[in-house]
Design an enzyme around this catalytic site. Structure first.
Site, PDB file in Angstrom:
ATOM      1  N   GLU A   2      -1.502  -9.106   4.163  1.00  0.00           N
ATOM      2  CA  GLU A   2      -1.639  -9.607   5.535  1.00  0.00           C
ATOM      3  C   GLU A   2      -3.077  -9.544   6.025  1.00  0.00           C
ATOM      4  O   GLU A   2      -3.401 -10.066   7.082  1.00  0.00           O
ATOM      5  CB  GLU A   2      -0.688  -8.846   6.472  1.00  0.00           C
ATOM      6  CG  GLU A   2      -1.123  -7.446   6.899  1.00  0.00           C
ATOM      7  CD  GLU A   2      -0.867  -6.340   5.867  1.00  0.00           C
ATOM      8  OE1 GLU A   2      -0.663  -6.651   4.675  1.00  0.00           O
ATOM      9  OE2 GLU A   2      -0.883  -5.160   6.263  1.00  0.00           O
ATOM     10  N   HIS A  44      -3.625  -5.150   0.961  1.00  0.00           N
ATOM     11  CA  HIS A  44      -2.883  -5.637   2.124  1.00  0.00           C
ATOM     12  C   HIS A  44      -2.878  -7.169   2.137  1.00  0.00           C
ATOM     13  O   HIS A  44      -3.867  -7.768   2.552  1.00  0.00           O
ATOM     14  CB  HIS A  44      -3.525  -5.120   3.412  1.00  0.00           C
ATOM     15  CG  HIS A  44      -3.308  -3.667   3.615  1.00  0.00           C
ATOM     16  ND1 HIS A  44      -2.398  -3.170   4.518  1.00  0.00           N
ATOM     17  CD2 HIS A  44      -3.855  -2.585   3.009  1.00  0.00           C
ATOM     18  CE1 HIS A  44      -2.401  -1.851   4.467  1.00  0.00           C
ATOM     19  NE2 HIS A  44      -3.289  -1.467   3.564  1.00  0.00           N
ATOM     20  N   CYS A  75       0.844  -1.200   0.000  1.00  0.00           N
ATOM     21  CA  CYS A  75       0.000   0.000   0.000  1.00  0.00           C
ATOM     22  C   CYS A  75       0.886   1.260   0.000  1.00  0.00           C
ATOM     23  O   CYS A  75       1.554   1.529  -0.988  1.00  0.00           O
ATOM     24  CB  CYS A  75      -0.956  -0.058   1.187  1.00  0.00           C
ATOM     25  SG  CYS A  75      -2.349   1.075   1.040  1.00  0.00           S
TER      26      CYS A  75
END
Lengths: 267, 201
Positions: free
Chosen positions: B182, B180, B79
């Site tokens: 994660e 993202h 990002c």
């Protein structure tokens, strides 16, 4: 394909346990927040919201360990709110693993904290949570609505819905956006707990007043309520608590039903 | 086991990223300066923060500069971290890391900003990070700006948000995701594993 509508289970946490009002009875223990977070995440929840429901009144800080433990088991985004007053409170939540911080009473009392948060963490972390209630004492300076021949405006309530502020919800969301909010979590106090559906008028009006994403909350009793709010407004996400506590409406089941009804969801 | 470092700008949710990397087998250190020896097989620039403060934290607190520190170590920018790879951003006044040609611009004003939520990846061409990722996979986005590389060749996947938003870029040892990983469930995990594979080479 494009961006999907988000389905967000909400977990109300008190003293480190998830609580819920079951069939309008008093608050009951609904389990371990970490276990429930993992369950909802595995069932296909798009995000999770944790609210420390007693925090604002009792001036308690949201529990750091809870945030850490939840962040350790899920790989979807989550928001933590309740009792956030200062930059330091928010930092404590974000640095321990939450993706977004929800700020409600704290933002009304000290609006510049929204800007401070935005400047430090980025707009996307800042969720301004608003509890709205219809006020039938009509004041011409407010945004007036008429339904069933009754006039009213939407008032911002704080301290877990206990105290009116005299502030118009529509004015406040616009201010919050200007100050740096990245998202609005909009709860209808009138609808909350009724299982009668979301407040469509409130939601639609707020969505049309800002250009940041809005989460509808309060009143969801069945999957059809989600279909209604997505069809009747351009809201981005629907939050619900009680419907996910019953096995008949697992997150995946709700989302499949939405998809069958032409609502774009992630499945 | 790959040993990687996450650069902490001082303002981000490092915990989730660290945790996700550890779950897929990495040893993770969090660093705040480039002045110590680079003993890592990979570096991550995380995805939460603001352009100028993040760039300042990278540039001002180390005598050794980013490019010198990194050399040919694989870097994953997430990002904001990916946005910093470019020359400049409309989010701030500071210069970017300038390792990929192009700039960062605000999303189309006809759409809600931030672009927040789950969106499909449209895979444009094979990429190391995308190995094993199916076209149309869901990824979690939350951003207000998008990258505009000088050459479209660096874009390996896009996402549709009114306009085509570059979702994954790759150039040399620099890998970037606008979303993202994660926070993108199973698909994100595959991409982090792919990055770690590059780190082991």
């Amino acid at each position: 394909m494009t961006l999907t509508k988000r389905i967000i289970p909400c977990l109300d946490v008190k003293n480190g346990r998830v609580v819920k009002g079951l069939n309008f009875e008093s608050i009951k223990d609904a389990g371990d927040p970490v276990e429930l977070a993992e369950k909802y995440s595995n069932e296909g929840a798009d995000e999770l919201v944790f609210l420390d429901i007693t925090a604002s009144n009792e001036q308690r800080k949201t529990i750091k360990n809870l945030v850490r433990n939840v962040a350790s088991v899920i790989d979807i985004p989550f928001t933590v709110g309740g009792g956030v007053k200062s930059l330091e409170d928010a930092r404590n939540i974000l640095l321990n693993g939450a993706d977004k911080v929800g700020i409600n009473t704290g933002a009304i009392k000290n609006p510049k904290v929204i800007t401070e948060l935005m400047e430090l963490f980025g707009r996307q972390c800042v969720v301004v949570a608003i509890d709205a209630k219809r006020n039938y004492n009509v004041d011409e300076k407010k945004n007036i609505f008429t339904k069933d021949n009754k006039q009213f405006w939407f008032e911002v309530f704080i301290y877990g819905g206990k105290e009116g502020t005299g502030i118009d919800v529509i004015d406040w969301v616009k201010d919050a956006e200007k100050l740096g909010a990245g998202e609005i979590l909009l709860t209808s106090i009138d609808k909350d707990g009724t299982k009668d559906g979301y407040d469509i008028l409130l939601t639609r009006t707020v969505v049309d007043s800002v250009s940041i994403p809005v989460i509808a909350s309060g009143g969801c009793g069945k999957p059809d309520d989600m279909i209604d709010i997505f069809k009747e407004s351009n809201v981005d996400a629907a939050l619900a608590a009680s419907i996910f506590h019953y096995e008949t409406h697992g997150v995946n089941g709700v989302k499949s039903y939405l998809k069958d009804n032409k609502i774009p969801v992630r499945l | 086991m790959a040993s990687v470092a996450i650069f902490d700008y001082g303002a981000g949710n490092i915990f989730s990223l660290k945790n996700s990397l550890e779950k897929v087998g990495a040893t993770v250190d969090v660093i705040t300066t480039f002045d110590n020896e680079n003993k890592y097989s990979g570096l991550l620039l995380p995805g939460v923060g603001n352009f100028d403060p993040a760039m300042n934290s990278i540039r001002n607190f180390s005598k050794i500069q980013f490019k010198e520190y990194v050399g040919d170590t694989p870097v994953l920018g997430i990002c904001l971290g990916m946005e910093m790879f470019f020359e400049k951003s409309e989010e701030g006044k500071e210069k970017g890391l300038n390792v990929i040609d192009g700039e960062v611009i605000i999303l189309s004003s006809s759409m809600k900003i931030p672009h927040m939520g789950w969106n499909n990846l449209e895979i444009k061409k094979p990429g190391k990070i995308l190995e094993g990722v199916e076209n149309g996979s869901w990824a979690y986005f939350v951003h207000s700006y998008r990258v505009k590389p000088t050459s479209n060749d660096v874009i390996t996947a896009e996402s549709d948000y009114g306009i085509k938003v570059p979702a994954v870029v790759e150039q040399d040892n620099f890998y970037g995701t606008q979303f993202h990983p994660e926070k993108s469930s199973t698909v994100g995990k595959i991409m982090l594993e792919n990055f770690l594979k590059e780190c082991k080479k």
